[in-house]
Motif scaffolding. Structure first.
Motif, PDB file in Angstrom:
ATOM      1  N   ALA A 167       0.865  -1.185   0.000  1.00 47.64           N
ATOM      2  CA  ALA A 167       0.000   0.000   0.000  1.00 47.64           C
ATOM      3  C   ALA A 167       0.901   1.234   0.000  1.00 47.64           C
ATOM      4  CB  ALA A 167      -0.917  -0.003   1.216  1.00 47.64           C
TER       5      ALA A 167
ATOM      6  N   ASN B  18       1.216   4.714   0.438  1.00 41.31           N
ATOM      7  CA  ASN B  18       0.358   5.683   1.114  1.00 41.31           C
ATOM      8  C   ASN B  18       0.844   7.120   0.882  1.00 41.31           C
ATOM      9  OD1 ASN B  18      -1.762   6.529   2.736  1.00 41.31           O
ATOM     10  ND2 ASN B  18      -0.585   6.330   4.626  1.00 41.31           N
TER      11      ASN B  18
ATOM     12  N   VAL C  36      -8.212  -1.373  -1.433  1.00 40.37           N
ATOM     13  CA  VAL C  36      -7.685  -2.259  -0.389  1.00 40.37           C
ATOM     14  C   VAL C  36      -8.772  -3.206   0.104  1.00 40.37           C
ATOM     15  CG1 VAL C  36      -6.719  -2.360   1.936  1.00 40.37           C
ATOM     16  CG2 VAL C  36      -5.908  -0.620   0.333  1.00 40.37           C
TER      17      VAL C  36
END
Length: 444
Positions: free
Chosen positions: A150, A152, A211
């Motif tokens: 992920a 971010n 996600v």
């Protein structure tokens, strides 16, 4: 019509862990995931809003949904493993939010040890750092089958696709070299909610899942019935009642596989054989029991069996040995040294052992092996050779996470020193064995 309770019980369960460096936004991601999936109770959200206002923040700090310890809130970092349970219409989840600080890497081992998926966060501004590589290495060692990268804080790099692509390529190459079988990269902004639960309008160049969508659809299997059957004995039941004067049952949780009445089994490490004459499950007799059920096995022969013994099918018995080679993650503040006397805990069995050699320590930057380091410090990953006082039957960790793992424990105070995975190695490394000091009680 199927009730909501029946629908929920029919959904599959996914255990997953989150990991990332300090300030990568891991707790914010978890909080956003819980908030946007409507998994936060009203009073919980009100408490977070109140705590956020007291800290001078206008918007709720969703990281507070997981950073529950007072020390975590004061320092703004995650310290302990926070377990959260939530569900959607498609799947149930057990989430282990693990610390990002290098000092607490040992907690990441705890959180990921039972996970089917690991979410590794990276700050888009910083890219892949040492702690990212450490978390990838731990996920690979623990045989986590699915890893999500992920990336971010994409909002802080203007949602730049090239930034995301560069990070995804670097991490994928590194994790693939470790042997991670499946890697999925998702660009997100946990603070703004981009691609966490809902697709992002700011990254129309990304066509993959969010996600939550990936968590809901990634294939998982909890079927252990096809694995090598293993039954660690936890307790010997001898009620000695008038109704059952000769009852002798061996109770425990089936670690893997299936056991049937009439099947011939071998008791390890003694090697004695017998036949299953009965299986009790929840107080009633059954013909078959399978993992992960807790059951009581009754045998035809009155042989010496105690806690820590392992019952296996006679035609599928693993070899026993007093010499164990494994990859370990050292989790204690005190170092692990050659010649150190420890206790080794494998399933329900605990035996004395000596660390005979530490052939290598893994260098995370380039996955090279530092030969013969002599000791492992906190958070180090390395190879060890251990000799036990009694033979043990360990499966390769790649075949069974339950019967292929063990702990090394300090015999003086019971502190857990090291988590080990039998047979696991990034590369084949050999080093001369250093003998331990002579000791009548421990030298075996």
């Amino acid at each position: 019509m199927t009730s909501a309770t029946e629908q929920l019980s029919a959904t599959t369960l996914l255990r997953f862990a989150t990991a990332g460096s300090v300030d990568d936004g891991k707790s914010t991601l978890v909080g956003r995931l819980l908030h946007d999936s409507k998994s936060v109770l009203t009073d919980q959200l009100e408490a977070v809003e109140h705590a956020s206002r007291s800290r001078g923040q206008e918007a709720p700090d969703l990281a507070l949904l997981t950073d529950g310890l007072r020390a975590e809130r004061e320092q703004g970092i995650t310290i302990d493993v926070a377990y959260r349970y939530f569900a959607t219409a498609r799947r149930r989840f057990i989430l282990a939010d693990t610390p990002g600080h290098v000092q607490y890497t040992r907690n990441m081992v705890t959180g990921a040890s039972t996970a089917e998926l690991a979410v590794v966060l990276v700050d888009a501004r910083n890219g892949v750092v040492e702690q990212t590589r450490r978390h990838a290495a731990v996920a690979a060692l623990l045989r986590v089958p699915h890893v999500v990268l992920a990336v971010n804080k994409m909002d802080l790099v203007d949602y730049d696709e090239t930034v995301f692509a560069a990070i995804a390529n670097e991490f994928t190459g590194y994790a693939s070299a470790l042997g991670v079988p499946e890697i999925t990269a998702i660009p997100i902004s946990a603070l703004a909610g981009d691609n966490v639960v809902d697709p992002s309008a700011n990254m129309d160049w990304y066509g993959g899942p969010t996600v939550l969508e990936h968590l809901e659809t990634v294939p998982v299997s909890h079927d252990l019935t096809g694995c090598h059957a293993r039954f660690p004995v936890q307790y010997v039941i001898r009620p000695q009642t008038a109704e059952h004067p000769d009852y002798r049952g061996y109770a425990g949780q089936i670690a893997a596989g299936t056991f049937r009445v009439g099947e011939q089994v071998t008791v390890l490490p003694s090697g004695r054989r017998s036949t299953i004459t009965g299986i009790d499950l929840l107080g009633r007799p059954v013909d078959t029991a399978w993992a992960p059920q807790s059951a009581t096995l009754l045998l035809a022969d009155d042989i010496d069996i105690s806690r820590g013994d392992l019952l296996v099918p006679s035609d599928d018995a693993p070899p026993t040995s007093q010499d164990i080679e494994a990859t370990v993650c050292h989790v204690a503040d005190r170092p692990l040294t050659v010649g150190q006397r420890v206790l080794l805990k494998h399933t329900t069995r605990t035996v004395k052992a000596i660390v005979k050699a530490i052939p290598s320590r893994l260098t995370l930057d380039d996955l090279s092996q530092h030969p013969d380091p002599g000791q492992l410090l906190a958070n180090d990953i390395g190879r060890v050779t251990v000799r036990t006082a009694e033979p043990l039957a360990l499966d390769p960790y790649a075949q069974s996470r339950r019967t292929g793992s063990f702990l090394l424990i300090d015999p003086a105070d019971g502190t857990t020193l090291t988590a080990g995975m039998a047979g696991e190695a990034f590369t084949d490394v050999t080093a001369p064995t250093t003998p331990a000091d002579d000791d009548a009680e421990w030298d075996f």
